[in-house]
Design a protein around this motif. Structure first.
Motif, mmCIF file in Angstrom:
data_model
loop_
_atom_site.group_PDB
_atom_site.id
_atom_site.type_symbol
_atom_site.label_atom_id
_atom_site.label_comp_id
_atom_site.label_asym_id
_atom_site.label_seq_id
_atom_site.Cartn_x
_atom_site.Cartn_y
_atom_site.Cartn_z
ATOM 1 N N LYS A 123 20.505 9.879 60.918
ATOM 2 C CA LYS A 123 20.833 9.525 59.533
ATOM 3 C C LYS A 123 20.191 10.523 58.585
ATOM 4 C CE LYS A 123 20.193 5.534 56.368
ATOM 5 N NZ LYS A 123 21.607 5.219 56.068
ATOM 6 N N SER A 124 20.944 11.006 57.615
ATOM 7 C CA SER A 124 20.403 12.029 56.713
ATOM 8 C C SER A 124 20.579 11.701 55.236
ATOM 9 C CB SER A 124 21.074 13.379 56.994
ATOM 10 O OG SER A 124 22.477 13.284 56.797
ATOM 11 N N ARG A 125 21.131 10.532 54.910
ATOM 12 C CA ARG A 125 21.335 10.143 53.515
ATOM 13 C C ARG A 125 20.964 8.669 53.341
ATOM 14 N NH1 ARG A 125 22.087 14.825 54.127
ATOM 15 N NH2 ARG A 125 23.692 16.183 53.203
ATOM 16 N N TYR A 126 20.485 8.317 52.161
ATOM 17 C CA TYR A 126 20.073 6.944 51.858
ATOM 18 C C TYR A 126 20.716 6.507 50.551
ATOM 19 C CZ TYR A 126 16.969 7.336 55.765
ATOM 20 O OH TYR A 126 16.506 7.483 57.049
ATOM 21 N N ALA A 127 21.486 5.428 50.625
ATOM 22 C CA ALA A 127 22.236 4.962 49.462
ATOM 23 C C ALA A 127 21.404 4.097 48.536
ATOM 24 C CB ALA A 127 23.475 4.183 49.911
ATOM 25 N N THR A 128 20.467 3.311 49.088
ATOM 26 C CA THR A 128 19.745 2.339 48.278
ATOM 27 C C THR A 128 18.235 2.473 48.452
ATOM 28 O OG1 THR A 128 19.662 0.597 49.977
ATOM 29 C CG2 THR A 128 21.676 0.728 48.622
ATOM 30 N N TRP A 129 17.521 1.908 47.500
ATOM 31 C CA TRP A 129 16.063 1.876 47.557
ATOM 32 C C TRP A 129 15.590 1.083 48.775
ATOM 33 C CZ3 TRP A 129 12.010 4.290 45.645
ATOM 34 C CH2 TRP A 129 10.760 3.656 45.559
ATOM 35 N N ASP A 130 16.250 -0.025 49.057
ATOM 36 C CA ASP A 130 15.856 -0.840 50.197
ATOM 37 C C ASP A 130 16.044 -0.086 51.518
ATOM 38 O OD1 ASP A 130 15.053 -2.967 48.663
ATOM 39 O OD2 ASP A 130 16.908 -4.105 48.890
ATOM 40 N N GLU A 131 17.092 0.723 51.613
ATOM 41 C CA GLU A 131 17.276 1.545 52.813
ATOM 42 C C GLU A 131 16.109 2.501 52.997
ATOM 43 O OE1 GLU A 131 20.871 3.756 53.568
ATOM 44 O OE2 GLU A 131 22.091 2.210 52.639
ATOM 45 N N LEU A 132 15.692 3.123 51.906
ATOM 46 C CA LEU A 132 14.587 4.070 51.987
ATOM 47 C C LEU A 132 13.285 3.363 52.339
ATOM 48 C CD1 LEU A 132 13.743 7.012 51.711
ATOM 49 C CD2 LEU A 132 13.294 6.597 49.285
ATOM 50 N N LEU A 133 13.057 2.189 51.772
ATOM 51 C CA LEU A 133 11.863 1.426 52.125
ATOM 52 C C LEU A 133 11.877 1.055 53.609
ATOM 53 C CD1 LEU A 133 11.358 -1.002 49.090
ATOM 54 C CD2 LEU A 133 10.273 1.217 49.515
ATOM 55 N N GLY A 134 13.055 0.745 54.142
ATOM 56 C CA GLY A 134 13.169 0.442 55.560
ATOM 57 C C GLY A 134 12.792 1.635 56.421
ATOM 58 N N TYR A 135 13.183 2.822 55.994
ATOM 59 C CA TYR A 135 12.805 4.032 56.716
ATOM 60 C C TYR A 135 11.294 4.234 56.666
ATOM 61 C CZ TYR A 135 12.066 8.982 57.656
ATOM 62 O OH TYR A 135 11.578 10.167 58.153
ATOM 63 N N CYS A 136 10.702 4.040 55.490
ATOM 64 C CA CYS A 136 9.255 4.212 55.340
ATOM 65 C C CYS A 136 8.481 3.209 56.184
ATOM 66 C CB CYS A 136 8.851 4.080 53.878
ATOM 67 S SG CYS A 136 9.474 5.398 52.805
#
Length: 298
Positions: A123-136
């Motif tokens: 995965k190389s793109r994040y649509a939402t803030w929650d998606e990014l928090l999940g990655y972190c």
């Protein structure tokens, strides 16, 4: 069986599985196993960092296909968890497993890091803030959780270390947004927020931050500021004065990095902490951490 100290000092570079970038602890934005931590635990921190560095280098190697990255990362995780058939090429995984056995810390934190880097391969793109928090949650938070477990801290402190680690990850993404796109074709900006500003992911390919990109950056930094409300409570939530001092230093460095990112342009030039920033945070943070340890977060 080798001790963690032996492994940290004597481990050779493994061939066949690793793809060393040459980066080390000195290249990180924040202290890794600094002198503030107890001397007897620093070798274990070094082993954990060596494992994290090895799998990060695999995930960031542009010469490897996604499939090959996933294959190697999956093997590192299997070796970490004691599966048979993985030899010297996975030395750092074996070293971490032995260290964790010595200290009684779970392998989950290392496995979560592997999962994060497999996600980077997919995965190389994040649509939402929650998606990014999940990655972190996979890519950053396990580091803080490992340190708390290593020091025998209450797992209730995860809430505060998670907040700090997530801030460190997001600010690092903002610092490196141009390089991440050029070198790895990864963008950790929030796609939906870019769309709201009439922008798209190509914005990171420019030579300077656009007004729309600046608004998205500020919105992400606002999210970091919200997380810092919990992150600032971490030193007081810890019983270890050593870890409280270290975490208080990092809290101040995170606060300073947010400040300079508000004003800087990471597409035009590297936005980075200075030696003065490090010196100031070290002096003020170490003192604050020493006196706040054990007082409780609430």
């Amino acid at each position: 069986m080798s001790t963690a100290r032996d492994i940290a000092v004597d481990a050779p570079a493994s061939a066949g599985a690793e793809t060393p970038s040459g980066k080390g602890a000195k290249d990180e934005n924040f202290p890794v196993g600094s002198f503030l931590l107890p001397k007897h635990l620093r070798p274990h921190v070094a082993v954990f960092y060596a494992f994290a560095r090895a799998i990060d280098d695999v995930a960031d190697n542009a010469a490897l296909s996604s499939e090959e990255k996933i294959k190697r990362l999956t093997a590192f995780d299997a070796a970490l968890n004691g599966a048979p058939g993985y030899g010297e090429a996975y030395h750092k995984a074996h070293a971490l497993r032995e260290s964790l056995q010595e200290t009684g810390v779970t392998t989950k934190h290392g496995s979560d890091l592997v999962a994060a880097f497999i996600l980077d391969a997919e995965k190389s793109r994040y649509a939402t803030w929650d998606e990014l928090l999940g990655y972190c949650e996979l890519s950053a938070n396990p580091v803080g959780r490992y340190l708390l477990d290593l020091h025998g801290e209450d797992k209730a402190g995860y809430r505060y270390s998670d907040a700090l680690c997530t801030v460190l990850q997001i600010t690092n993404h903002l610092q490196d947004c141009g390089d991440d796109k050029r070198e790895l074709d990864r963008i950790y900006m929030i796609g939906d927020w870019l769309k709201e500003e009439g922008e798209d992911f190509t914005v990171v390919e420019r030579d300077a931050v656009s007004p729309g990109f600046r608004k998205v950056m500020d919105r992400m930094l606002d999210g970091c500021e919200e997380l810092m409300k919990d992150a600032r409570k971490l030193p007081s939530a810890l019983n270890s004065k050593h870890l409280a001092m270290e975490s208080a230093v990092i809290v101040r460095l995170a606060e300073r990095l947010i400040q300079i990112l508000r004003k800087g342009d990471p597409l035009a030039r590297r936005v980075a902490l200075t030696k003065l920033d490090f010196a100031s945070a070290s002096l003020r943070g170490a003192a604050a951490g020493f006196f706040s340890a054990g007082k409780g977060a609430e």
